[in-house]
Design an enzyme around this catalytic site. Structure first.
Site, PDB file in Angstrom:
ATOM      1  N   TYR A 121      11.856   0.832   2.884  1.00 21.60           N
ATOM      2  CA  TYR A 121      10.490   0.696   2.367  1.00 21.60           C
ATOM      3  C   TYR A 121       9.790  -0.459   3.054  1.00 21.60           C
ATOM      4  O   TYR A 121      10.068  -1.623   2.770  1.00 21.60           O
ATOM      5  CB  TYR A 121      10.531   0.466   0.854  1.00 21.60           C
ATOM      6  CG  TYR A 121       9.183   0.273   0.203  1.00 21.60           C
ATOM      7  CD1 TYR A 121       8.223   1.274   0.211  1.00 21.60           C
ATOM      8  CD2 TYR A 121       8.862  -0.920  -0.448  1.00 21.60           C
ATOM      9  CE1 TYR A 121       6.995   1.103  -0.393  1.00 21.60           C
ATOM     10  CE2 TYR A 121       7.634  -1.101  -1.064  1.00 21.60           C
ATOM     11  CZ  TYR A 121       6.700  -0.081  -1.033  1.00 21.60           C
ATOM     12  OH  TYR A 121       5.477  -0.259  -1.644  1.00 21.60           O
ATOM     13  N   TYR A 167       3.666   8.743   2.269  1.00 18.65           N
ATOM     14  CA  TYR A 167       3.947   7.451   1.636  1.00 18.65           C
ATOM     15  C   TYR A 167       4.589   7.795   0.285  1.00 18.65           C
ATOM     16  O   TYR A 167       3.924   8.306  -0.609  1.00 18.65           O
ATOM     17  CB  TYR A 167       2.637   6.689   1.436  1.00 18.65           C
ATOM     18  CG  TYR A 167       2.787   5.248   1.003  1.00 18.65           C
ATOM     19  CD1 TYR A 167       2.525   4.212   1.896  1.00 18.65           C
ATOM     20  CD2 TYR A 167       3.183   4.910  -0.287  1.00 18.65           C
ATOM     21  CE1 TYR A 167       2.648   2.887   1.518  1.00 18.65           C
ATOM     22  CE2 TYR A 167       3.306   3.587  -0.671  1.00 18.65           C
ATOM     23  CZ  TYR A 167       3.036   2.578   0.231  1.00 18.65           C
ATOM     24  OH  TYR A 167       3.163   1.270  -0.163  1.00 18.65           O
TER      25      TYR A 167
END
Lengths: 394, 130
Positions: A342, A292
């Site tokens: 994203y 992440y």
């Protein structure tokens, strides 16, 4: 793959669905979620009626109405044995999959749909959506009063602290961003695919100094859904199963107080320890990583936090090419948050599934026996991680 | 955005923030501290992390060091024209607080530099180089 303890997975991801990913604000997060969910059901070769669990994850900065429990009706689901909205910031996507696997293991449920959806990009971009307080200090209203706004503001503090502790500079961030872009060039679905030129990087505008435009995630509107099943039924569908071999969460107790370093002790070290202890493995067991990484610094911090290199060595690890195409530890193989797209915790989850299935095309990592996927959110403090494999027994 | 940034703390502001700002305006910066005497704690604490007793506001010296900082190049409210620098100051009593750097145009700040509380006239706590 080198794990001390032989183990057999009890759950697997058998379906992957995605909506269109777009920079246009022409669809709600909820509508994107429907597309992704139906896509995942189809991908798994299932009928909607076979789904008996639904877990939802919306962006932590959005109200529950953006992705309500009523999504169940939108998809045409019938009676369910599991239904919840999971909210733990950037660690949520992996948490959904973890809870789905646990519920399946406990006999509660058989096929769980897990979906994340968001639509942060408006008519003027996504900047407004993220210009909110992260409440780093812990006094309501204090941060915004003092101009400390957005995750970018918080991570800029992290970068500056990292620079101070390890003598690094912006070149470290450039290398991390450029490595992700190299992978993105091989991913036809990535949004930013042109190689990142050093001059272009250094000429890009400050978002919050020392973070520049190309240090920051590329937000899109869209959704990703996965279906988690028992491992016993995982081979019934048309796609190779992605076996779930372990999970670890880590939510740091580091405080904004002398002696603590919350800027670099993010909780990754806790999540990693929990995951690795459960597996009987060390970081060396992993062939590839999907982190992440909403900011360039976060890949560096993850490599160090999860123990792939020592504190302060993450930037050199990347600069030496370890994480790039052809490197010994491929990381963020779709281009990551910076260069592909994203969608919070589902970006790394999606790419890990593609890799384990062997569907990465030009970007396919050479070895994918065991992959690490991470989720990271909040004030640099909430972590989740999971180990995935194409093999049920490892 | 859209948060209140009045000169005077108002009832809709967190009461702890309101009291910190009220006292800061008189020249007295406070931190949260254990009411039973364990000492200062971080500003996010609602009970003492050591003994579990309540925390209360106590004055600090106003001296500290820059733990980290970042420079904002876009304005988010009318009181802070860009660029402005947010300092994460580690007070000598231990807590860290986000404040605005009072000294734009002067020598550049660095992590580790000594800084001192310089005022809170407009409801924003500022620190300058010591």
């Amino acid at each position: 793959m080198n794990v001390a303890r032989k183990r057999s997975a009890t759950a697997a991801v058998i379906g992957l669905g995605e909506s269109t990913f777009s920079r246009k604000s022409d669809k709600t997060a909820r509508a994107h979620a429907v597309d992704a969910c139906l896509g995942a059901v189809s991908d798994a070769g299932l009928k909607v009626a076979e789904i008996d669990g639904l877990l939802l994850n919306r962006s932590p900065i959005e109200p529950s109405s953006v992705l309500p429990l009523h999504l169940k009706r939108d998809i045409g689901l019938g009676d369910l044995s599991l239904l919840a909205s999971i909210e733990a910031e950037g660690s949520s996507a992996i948490q959904m999959i973890q809870y789905a696997a646990l519920a399946i293991g406990a006999g509660m449920v058989e096929k769980v749909l897990c979906v994340f959806a968001d639509a942060p990009v408006g008519a003027t971009g996504a900047g407004d959506a993220y210009s909110i307080s992260m409440n780093l200090i812990g006094l309501d209203g204090w941060d915004e009063r003092h101009g400390l706004i957005g995750a970018t503001g918080g991570f800029a503090l992290s970068v500056q602290r990292y620079f101070y502790l390890y003598g690094a500079d912006s070149n470290a961030l450039f290398e991390a961003a450029a490595a992700d872009r190299e992978w993105a060039a091989l991913n036809p679905k990535a949004f930013l695919r042109k190689p990142l030129d050093k001059d272009e990087y250094f000429a890009s505008r400050w978002i919050v100094e020392p973070l520049r435009l190309f240090d920051c995630a590329y937000p899109v509107n869209g959704a990703v859904a996965v279906i988690v099943s028992s491992a016993d039924r995982a081979t019934d569908g048309p796609n190779p199963p992605v076996y779930l071999h372990g999970f670890g969460q880590g939510h740091s107790g580091a405080r904004n107080f002398a002696g603590d370093e919350p800027e670099i002790q993010t909780g990754a070290e806790i999540a990693g320890r929990n995951l690795f202890d459960g597996l009987g493995a060390t970081p060396r067991a992993f062939d590839f990583c999907e982190f992440y990484n909403p900011f360039s610094i976060t890949t560096i911090l993850a490599l160090e936090g999860y123990g792939f290199c020592k504190p302060g060595e993450g930037a050199d690890f990347i600069a030496d090419g370890a994480t790039r195409p052809g490197g010994k530890l491929p990381a963020n193989t779709g281009g990551g948050h910076l260069s592909s797209y994203y969608l919070q915790g589902m970006t790394p989850v999606h790419e890990a599934i593609v890799q384990i299935r062997g569907q990465g095309g030009e970007r396919q990592a050479p070895s994918t026996n065991l992959g690490l996927v991470t989720g990271f959110g909040g004030r640099m403090e909430y972590h989740s991680a999971m180990a995935v494999s194409p093999h049920r027994d490892i | 955005m859209g948060s209140r940034l009045d000169d005077e703390p108002t009832k809709d502001v967190n009461p702890v923030v309101s009291e910190i700002l009220r006292r800061a305006k008189t020249g007295e910066l406070c931190c949260l501290s254990c009411a039973a005497g364990c000492g200062a704690t971080d500003y996010a604490a609602r009970i003492c992390p050591l003994c579990g007793k309540p925390v209360e506001l106590r004055p600090v010296s106003g001296r500290g060091r820059i733990h980290s900082y970042s420079v904002f190049h876009a304005p988010f409210n009318s009181k802070l024209p860009a660029p402005y620098t947010v300092l994460l100051v580690e007070l000598e009593e231990g807590p860290r607080l986000a404040v605005v750097f009072d000294g734009e145009g002067g020598p550049p700040q660095k992590v580790g530099d000594a800084v001192v509380f310089s005022g809170a006239d407009d409801g924003i706590v500022r620190f300058s180089m010591a």
